[in-house]
Design a protein around this motif. Sequence first.
Motif, PDB file in Angstrom:
ATOM      1  N   ILE A  68       0.856  -1.178   0.000  1.00 57.07           N
ATOM      2  CA  ILE A  68       0.000   0.000   0.000  1.00 57.07           C
ATOM      3  C   ILE A  68       0.895   1.232   0.000  1.00 57.07           C
ATOM      4  CG2 ILE A  68      -1.792   1.303   1.200  1.00 57.07           C
ATOM      5  CD1 ILE A  68      -2.742  -1.307   2.410  1.00 57.07           C
ATOM      6  N   ASP A  69       0.795   2.004  -1.064  1.00 55.50           N
ATOM      7  CA  ASP A  69       1.516   3.268  -1.155  1.00 55.50           C
ATOM      8  C   ASP A  69       0.613   4.385  -0.649  1.00 55.50           C
ATOM      9  OD1 ASP A  69       3.899   2.220  -2.371  1.00 55.50           O
ATOM     10  OD2 ASP A  69       2.728   1.977  -4.213  1.00 55.50           O
ATOM     11  N   GLN A  70       1.225   5.447  -0.148  1.00 59.84           N
ATOM     12  CA  GLN A  70       0.468   6.536   0.458  1.00 59.84           C
ATOM     13  C   GLN A  70       0.829   7.860  -0.169  1.00 59.84           C
ATOM     14  OE1 GLN A  70      -2.389   5.224   3.190  1.00 59.84           O
ATOM     15  NE2 GLN A  70      -1.920   7.303   2.522  1.00 59.84           N
ATOM     16  N   SER A  71      -0.160   8.730  -0.235  1.00 62.16           N
ATOM     17  CA  SER A  71       0.035  10.116  -0.641  1.00 62.16           C
ATOM     18  C   SER A  71      -0.682  10.991   0.371  1.00 62.16           C
ATOM     19  CB  SER A  71      -0.538  10.345  -2.042  1.00 62.16           C
ATOM     20  OG  SER A  71      -0.523  11.712  -2.375  1.00 62.16           O
ATOM     21  N   PHE A  72      -0.009  12.033   0.849  1.00 61.54           N
ATOM     22  CA  PHE A  72      -0.602  12.929   1.838  1.00 61.54           C
ATOM     23  C   PHE A  72      -0.495  14.376   1.356  1.00 61.54           C
ATOM     24  CE2 PHE A  72       0.925   9.297   4.334  1.00 61.54           C
ATOM     25  CZ  PHE A  72      -0.260   8.914   4.948  1.00 61.54           C
ATOM     26  N   ALA A  73      -1.594  15.093   1.493  1.00 58.19           N
ATOM     27  CA  ALA A  73      -1.641  16.521   1.166  1.00 58.19           C
ATOM     28  C   ALA A  73      -2.993  17.024   1.644  1.00 58.19           C
ATOM     29  CB  ALA A  73      -1.468  16.763  -0.331  1.00 58.19           C
ATOM     30  N   GLY A  74      -3.225  18.313   1.517  1.00 59.95           N
ATOM     31  CA  GLY A  74      -4.550  18.826   1.797  1.00 59.95           C
ATOM     32  C   GLY A  74      -5.584  18.068   0.977  1.00 59.95           C
ATOM     33  N   SER A  75      -6.727  17.787   1.577  1.00 59.55           N
ATOM     34  CA  SER A  75      -7.738  16.954   0.929  1.00 59.55           C
ATOM     35  C   SER A  75      -8.159  17.509  -0.431  1.00 59.55           C
ATOM     36  CB  SER A  75      -8.946  16.837   1.871  1.00 59.55           C
ATOM     37  OG  SER A  75      -9.905  15.945   1.381  1.00 59.55           O
ATOM     38  N   SER A  76      -8.355  18.806  -0.518  1.00 60.43           N
ATOM     39  CA  SER A  76      -8.765  19.406  -1.788  1.00 60.43           C
ATOM     40  C   SER A  76      -7.644  19.347  -2.813  1.00 60.43           C
ATOM     41  CB  SER A  76      -9.208  20.854  -1.570  1.00 60.43           C
ATOM     42  OG  SER A  76     -10.314  20.892  -0.698  1.00 60.43           O
ATOM     43  N   ARG A  77      -6.420  19.492  -2.350  1.00 71.96           N
ATOM     44  CA  ARG A  77      -5.273  19.356  -3.260  1.00 71.96           C
ATOM     45  C   ARG A  77      -5.217  17.938  -3.825  1.00 71.96           C
ATOM     46  NH1 ARG A  77      -0.180  21.699  -3.964  1.00 71.96           N
ATOM     47  NH2 ARG A  77       0.817  20.582  -5.685  1.00 71.96           N
ATOM     48  N   GLN A  78      -5.484  16.957  -2.975  1.00 73.41           N
ATOM     49  CA  GLN A  78      -5.493  15.572  -3.450  1.00 73.41           C
ATOM     50  C   GLN A  78      -6.559  15.379  -4.528  1.00 73.41           C
ATOM     51  OE1 GLN A  78      -3.202  13.518  -2.856  1.00 73.41           O
ATOM     52  NE2 GLN A  78      -2.902  12.958  -0.724  1.00 73.41           N
ATOM     53  N   ALA A  79      -7.741  15.913  -4.286  1.00 73.97           N
ATOM     54  CA  ALA A  79      -8.819  15.768  -5.266  1.00 73.97           C
ATOM     55  C   ALA A  79      -8.424  16.392  -6.597  1.00 73.97           C
ATOM     56  CB  ALA A  79     -10.104  16.403  -4.734  1.00 73.97           C
ATOM     57  N   GLN A  80      -7.799  17.564  -6.559  1.00 75.18           N
ATOM     58  CA  GLN A  80      -7.372  18.219  -7.793  1.00 75.18           C
ATOM     59  C   GLN A  80      -6.323  17.391  -8.533  1.00 75.18           C
ATOM     60  OE1 GLN A  80      -8.712  20.877  -9.375  1.00 75.18           O
ATOM     61  NE2 GLN A  80     -10.261  20.677  -7.758  1.00 75.18           N
ATOM     62  N   ASP A  81      -5.414  16.790  -7.777  1.00 75.19           N
ATOM     63  CA  ASP A  81      -4.391  15.954  -8.409  1.00 75.19           C
ATOM     64  C   ASP A  81      -5.024  14.747  -9.112  1.00 75.19           C
ATOM     65  OD1 ASP A  81      -2.406  17.637  -7.562  1.00 75.19           O
ATOM     66  OD2 ASP A  81      -1.734  16.377  -5.897  1.00 75.19           O
ATOM     67  N   ILE A  82      -6.034  14.157  -8.480  1.00 74.71           N
ATOM     68  CA  ILE A  82      -6.721  13.009  -9.098  1.00 74.71           C
ATOM     69  C   ILE A  82      -7.454  13.457 -10.356  1.00 74.71           C
ATOM     70  CG2 ILE A  82      -8.534  11.284  -8.756  1.00 74.71           C
ATOM     71  CD1 ILE A  82      -7.751  11.327  -5.735  1.00 74.71           C
ATOM     72  N   ILE A  83      -8.101  14.603 -10.294  1.00 71.90           N
ATOM     73  CA  ILE A  83      -8.794  15.141 -11.470  1.00 71.90           C
ATOM     74  C   ILE A  83      -7.814  15.355 -12.617  1.00 71.90           C
ATOM     75  CG2 ILE A  83      -9.970  17.214 -12.344  1.00 71.90           C
ATOM     76  CD1 ILE A  83     -11.291  17.391  -9.512  1.00 71.90           C
ATOM     77  N   GLN A  84      -6.594  15.738 -12.276  1.00 68.20           N
ATOM     78  CA  GLN A  84      -5.576  15.999 -13.288  1.00 68.20           C
ATOM     79  C   GLN A  84      -4.846  14.737 -13.740  1.00 68.20           C
ATOM     80  OE1 GLN A  84      -3.165  19.125 -11.591  1.00 68.20           O
ATOM     81  NE2 GLN A  84      -4.937  20.484 -11.366  1.00 68.20           N
ATOM     82  N   GLY A  85      -5.248  13.565 -13.197  1.00 65.01           N
ATOM     83  CA  GLY A  85      -4.724  12.323 -13.734  1.00 65.01           C
ATOM     84  C   GLY A  85      -3.934  11.445 -12.786  1.00 65.01           C
ATOM     85  N   LYS A  86      -3.783  11.841 -11.537  1.00 61.37           N
ATOM     86  CA  LYS A  86      -3.058  10.993 -10.586  1.00 61.37           C
ATOM     87  C   LYS A  86      -3.813   9.683 -10.377  1.00 61.37           C
ATOM     88  CE  LYS A  86      -0.871  11.323  -6.026  1.00 61.37           C
ATOM     89  NZ  LYS A  86      -0.610  12.239  -4.892  1.00 61.37           N
ATOM     90  N   LYS A  87      -3.091   8.556 -10.457  1.00 62.66           N
ATOM     91  CA  LYS A  87      -3.722   7.239 -10.417  1.00 62.66           C
ATOM     92  C   LYS A  87      -3.840   6.744  -8.972  1.00 62.66           C
ATOM     93  CE  LYS A  87      -4.085   6.876 -14.873  1.00 62.66           C
ATOM     94  NZ  LYS A  87      -5.424   6.917 -15.522  1.00 62.66           N
ATOM     95  N   VAL A  88      -4.943   7.081  -8.338  1.00 59.87           N
ATOM     96  CA  VAL A  88      -5.212   6.741  -6.938  1.00 59.87           C
ATOM     97  C   VAL A  88      -6.313   5.695  -6.882  1.00 59.87           C
ATOM     98  CG1 VAL A  88      -6.138   7.646  -4.775  1.00 59.87           C
ATOM     99  CG2 VAL A  88      -4.437   8.970  -6.060  1.00 59.87           C
TER     100      VAL A  88
END
Length: 338
Positions: free
Chosen positions: A61-81
Amino acid sequence: MNVNITAGVFTLIAAISSFTVMAQTSSLLNASFDVARETFAAVNPKFVEYWQQQTGQSIKIDQSFAGSSRQAQDIIQGKKVDVVTFNQVTDIDALVERGILAEDWAQRLPHNSSPYYSTITFLVREGNPKNIKDWDDLVRDDVSLVFSNPKTSGNARYSYLGAWLFAHQKFNGDEAKIREFVGSLLANVENFPTGSRGATVAFAQNGQGDVLLTFEFEERNILASPEFQDQSFEIVVPPSSVLAEFPVAVVDKVANERGTQELATAFLQFLYTPDTQRLLSDFNYRVRDPAIVQEAATRFDSLKLINPTEVLGSWREIQNVHFVADGVLDQLQNTPRS
């Protein structure tokens, strides 16, 4: 409540029994909010061990941590979560609106897919020199605040909403007075870091502000940390605050592409099991399992928790009124203060 959690555990067992090793990717990426690092550093190895025992498969299990809204934006931009363990529904709704996550995500797990929750409390310096007791004290001219940026942090949006809900109660829904109160609170913020971790560093390490607004569990963890014990911080629990439910969900678009849907679902169901609920409680989250709630009852202060959706409408309505560009938050921050 017992029935829902038990049903989730049975579903977890069924998922394991139907799991086909060759059809699945052996890793997950979990995107979580900034101050959940220690939590998932403990939870993830437990699930990896559990999965190995149940299926014989080694996973990572890999982890990514950041502000919740920042995470959502990264996923919208293509981050494979594969899974998100966020701290606010609005950030999951942003993924739903773009077809990245299914509309029915909240109905897939008990308690609207929120296995644990918290609230906003106040961390003050030794001896509480500013005599902070309630939200009223945070708008005084002699008080400066630190909390993360509501534009990038779900934690900070809860701080904002906590102030709004307090004022709504105090002024009987008079919006002009509510806006004045919340605007005064925002004007007292000395530092708006991007995420909650940055806010903690600003307050605890850099000495900024008289009060740190953040999640109750984070403040309790700060007090327990050897790094900060010599500073003798204190927690002030106001008589009422905002209910902060932490939603979790499988990112369907990514999980379907990567073949991790069953593994990702099992990981989230694992958060409802008694042992994991106990572990989450040890990290000072308020949890759902009645037996664990009873075990931890003496550790948590009693206060009135106000659900934002019962006062301000759905999370989408809250987002569209308060947190979009030129919404109420922007209007208040851009209003000059005397």
